[in-house]
Design a protein around this motif. Structure first.
Motif, PDB file in Angstrom:
ATOM      1  N   ARG A 256      10.570 -13.027  -8.648  1.00 17.90           N
ATOM      2  CA  ARG A 256       9.615 -12.921  -9.766  1.00 17.90           C
ATOM      3  C   ARG A 256       8.720 -14.156  -9.784  1.00 17.90           C
ATOM      4  O   ARG A 256       9.131 -15.240 -10.187  1.00 17.90           O
ATOM      5  CB  ARG A 256      10.380 -12.788 -11.087  1.00 17.90           C
TER       6      ARG A 256
ATOM      7  N   PHE B 299       0.837   0.562  -2.701  1.00 18.62           N
ATOM      8  CA  PHE B 299       0.776  -0.198  -3.951  1.00 18.62           C
ATOM      9  C   PHE B 299       1.290   0.698  -5.075  1.00 18.62           C
ATOM     10  O   PHE B 299       0.917   1.859  -5.157  1.00 18.62           O
ATOM     11  CB  PHE B 299      -0.666  -0.633  -4.240  1.00 18.62           C
TER      12      PHE B 299
ATOM     13  N   HIS C 192       5.645  -0.612  -4.863  1.00 16.85           N
ATOM     14  CA  HIS C 192       4.914  -1.666  -4.149  1.00 16.85           C
ATOM     15  C   HIS C 192       5.370  -1.813  -2.693  1.00 16.85           C
ATOM     16  O   HIS C 192       5.107  -2.844  -2.057  1.00 16.85           O
ATOM     17  CB  HIS C 192       5.049  -3.024  -4.842  1.00 16.85           C
TER      18      HIS C 192
ATOM     19  N   ARG D  49       8.022  -6.875   0.558  1.00 19.96           N
ATOM     20  CA  ARG D  49       8.433  -8.071  -0.206  1.00 19.96           C
ATOM     21  C   ARG D  49       9.942  -8.284  -0.204  1.00 19.96           C
ATOM     22  O   ARG D  49      10.409  -9.330  -0.660  1.00 19.96           O
ATOM     23  CB  ARG D  49       7.890  -8.003  -1.635  1.00 19.96           C
TER      24      ARG D  49
ATOM     25  N   HIS E  82       0.160  -9.882  -4.785  1.00 26.40           N
ATOM     26  CA  HIS E  82       0.483  -9.707  -6.214  1.00 26.40           C
ATOM     27  C   HIS E  82       0.708 -11.078  -6.865  1.00 26.40           C
ATOM     28  O   HIS E  82       1.786 -11.393  -7.367  1.00 26.40           O
ATOM     29  CB  HIS E  82       1.761  -8.868  -6.271  1.00 26.40           C
TER      30      HIS E  82
ATOM     31  N   LYS F 159      -3.365   1.352 -17.014  1.00 26.36           N
ATOM     32  CA  LYS F 159      -2.063   2.004 -16.821  1.00 26.36           C
ATOM     33  C   LYS F 159      -1.119   1.818 -18.015  1.00 26.36           C
ATOM     34  O   LYS F 159       0.033   2.222 -17.956  1.00 26.36           O
ATOM     35  CB  LYS F 159      -1.403   1.462 -15.539  1.00 26.36           C
TER      36      LYS F 159
ATOM     37  N   ASP G  94      -2.143  -3.869 -17.860  1.00 27.59           N
ATOM     38  CA  ASP G  94      -1.796  -3.366 -16.518  1.00 27.59           C
ATOM     39  C   ASP G  94      -2.985  -2.533 -16.040  1.00 27.59           C
ATOM     40  O   ASP G  94      -3.100  -1.361 -16.373  1.00 27.59           O
ATOM     41  CB  ASP G  94      -0.510  -2.524 -16.607  1.00 27.59           C
TER      42      ASP G  94
ATOM     43  N   TRP H 184      -2.394  -8.092 -14.550  1.00 23.35           N
ATOM     44  CA  TRP H 184      -1.128  -7.656 -15.156  1.00 23.35           C
ATOM     45  C   TRP H 184      -0.478  -8.769 -15.954  1.00 23.35           C
ATOM     46  O   TRP H 184      -0.393  -9.908 -15.493  1.00 23.35           O
ATOM     47  CB  TRP H 184      -0.162  -7.201 -14.050  1.00 23.35           C
TER      48      TRP H 184
ATOM     49  N   GLU I  14      -4.335  -9.842  -8.896  1.00 21.80           N
ATOM     50  CA  GLU I  14      -3.899  -9.404  -7.571  1.00 21.80           C
ATOM     51  C   GLU I  14      -5.107  -8.898  -6.774  1.00 21.80           C
ATOM     52  O   GLU I  14      -5.885  -8.095  -7.276  1.00 21.80           O
ATOM     53  CB  GLU I  14      -2.873  -8.280  -7.718  1.00 21.80           C
TER      54      GLU I  14
HETATM   55  C1  BG6 Z   1       1.688  -4.576 -11.151  1.00 23.02           C
HETATM   56  C2  BG6 Z   1       1.673  -3.128 -11.548  1.00 23.02           C
HETATM   57  O1  BG6 Z   1       0.913  -4.750 -10.017  1.00 23.02           O
HETATM   58  O2  BG6 Z   1       3.020  -4.978 -10.875  1.00 23.02           O
HETATM   59  C3  BG6 Z   1       2.597  -2.927 -12.745  1.00 23.02           C
HETATM   60  O3  BG6 Z   1       0.353  -2.694 -11.838  1.00 23.02           O
HETATM   61  C4  BG6 Z   1       3.994  -3.452 -12.437  1.00 23.02           C
HETATM   62  O4  BG6 Z   1       2.629  -1.565 -13.119  1.00 23.02           O
HETATM   63  C5  BG6 Z   1       3.885  -4.897 -11.974  1.00 23.02           C
HETATM   64  O5  BG6 Z   1       4.827  -3.352 -13.590  1.00 23.02           O
HETATM   65  C6  BG6 Z   1       5.222  -5.556 -11.612  1.00 23.02           C
HETATM   66  O6  BG6 Z   1       5.897  -4.829 -10.669  1.00 23.02           O
HETATM   67  P1  BG6 Z   1       7.338  -5.256 -10.180  1.00 23.02           P
HETATM   68  O7  BG6 Z   1       7.803  -4.112  -9.319  1.00 23.02           O
HETATM   69  O8  BG6 Z   1       7.188  -6.525  -9.400  1.00 23.02           O
HETATM   70  O9  BG6 Z   1       8.178  -5.465 -11.423  1.00 23.02           O
END
Ligand code: BG6
Length: 301
Positions: free
Chosen positions: A74, A84, A96, A100, A170, A194, A214, A248, A273
């Motif tokens: 994170r 994506f 995604h 990763r 991202h 979104k 988002d 986001w 992103e």
């Molecule tokens: C963003 C998306 O790019 O990533 C969101 O648009 C998503 O919808 C966010 O919640 C985080 O994604 P993740 O899979 O890393 O928790």
């Protein structure tokens, strides 16, 4: 000789790169040069931190981030590839894409003449990735750590048929507080919102965040600038080979559910992103190489 020792023997460069194992199986390329400090995890070729010397960190990493095999980290610069968001036809596949959370190999390190450091990583395919993405291809990430951070995701189609690629860098950017910042550069752009029922809207002014955001801004090529009144600085995001910008912030409720955010940490970050998402997915022809570039630099405000 251990994997770590072998990696250091091949790729460590004095005053530039050192490899370290920070948890079981989690190896980090630690970059420290005259311009900046950065950490890049081999899993996901994930740039976890970037801090120019004399500056606050530019890239945000959650203090609750988990560094564990197969788990996404994170914060930093997660690579969304080769799709994506949710997979178009199979909702069981990871959101995604898989890039990763799989191991990448360190292919090359170089000390550049201007004091920056260059690193190149290659995604390692396995049976699971081939089952999820049956298109002969390679993915490499080129990272240059200098006064600015430059990240280049290079996709090559090594097969005989075209494929459609969705992707994004991202990136989580560090800010003093979400209430102190405005994102400029997307004024007049259309976006897919979104949050709740998906809607299509047009951005009027600079982006201010006061609740969950988002959004996939489509057909955008311009730089974005995050103005931060608290840190009296702006982060400039320059991009190439990208037609979408995703903005986001999960806000309180969603962040609390995530486990690696806690109740307040979402105030310290915003994701801007650079990628090619939804209707901007790119078709890569056989023999063709597609490059997605993002560059992060700091300006005084
Ligand atoms: C963003 C998306 O790019 O990533 C969101 O648009 C998503 O919808 C966010 O919640 C985080 O994604 P993740 O899979 O890393 O928790």
């Amino acid at each position: 000789m251990s994997v770590l020792n072998l990696l250091n023997q091949k790729h460590a460069i004095e005053n530039h790169v050192q490899l370290r194992e920070i948890a079981d199986g989690m190896i980090i390329a630690e970059v420290a040069n005259q311009h900046a400090l950065a950490n890049i995890a081999l899993q996901g070729a994930h740039v976890a931190t970037f801090q120019p010397r004399g500056e606050e960190p530019v890239i945000w990493l959650s203090p609750l981030a988990k560094f564990a095999p197969g788990k996404s980290i994170r914060g930093g610069v997660p690579i969304c590839w080769p799709w994506f968001g949710p997979h178009q036809t199979d909702s069981k596949l990871p959101g995604h894409g898989f890039a990763r959370t799989v191991p990448w190999e360190l292919l090359d390190t170089k000390a550049l003449e201007d004091g920056s450091t260059f690193l190149r990583f290659g995604l390692i395919e396995n049976d699971t990735t081939r089952a999820q993405w049956p298109h002969p291809s390679t993915a490499q990430l080129e990272v240059t750590v200098g006064k600015a951070l430059r990240v280049e995701l290079v996709t090559a189609n090594t097969g005989s048929a075209p494929f459609e690629l969705g992707e994004a860098l991202h990136t989580y950017l560090q800010i003093s507080d979400v209430g102190n910042m405005t994102i400029r550069g997307l004024e007049g752009c259309e976006y897919i919102d979104k949050v709740g029922a998906t809607t299509r809207r047009t951005q009027q002014d600079g982006i201010v965040i006061e609740s969950e955001v988002d959004r996939v801004y489509v057909n955008t090529a311009a730089d974005c600038v995050i103005e931060d009144k608290g840190l009296k600085r702006a982060i400039r995001i320059h991009k190439e080979g990208s037609r979408s910008t995703v903005v986001w912030n999960p806000w309180t409720e969603k962040a609390e559910k995530m486990g690696d955010f806690g109740p307040k940490l979402h105030r310290d970050m915003v994701c801007v992103e650079s990628g090619n998402a939804m209707e901007n997915a790119v078709t890569v022809a056989p023999g063709e190489t597609h490059r997605l570039v993002a560059m992060y630099s700091v300006e005084k405000l």
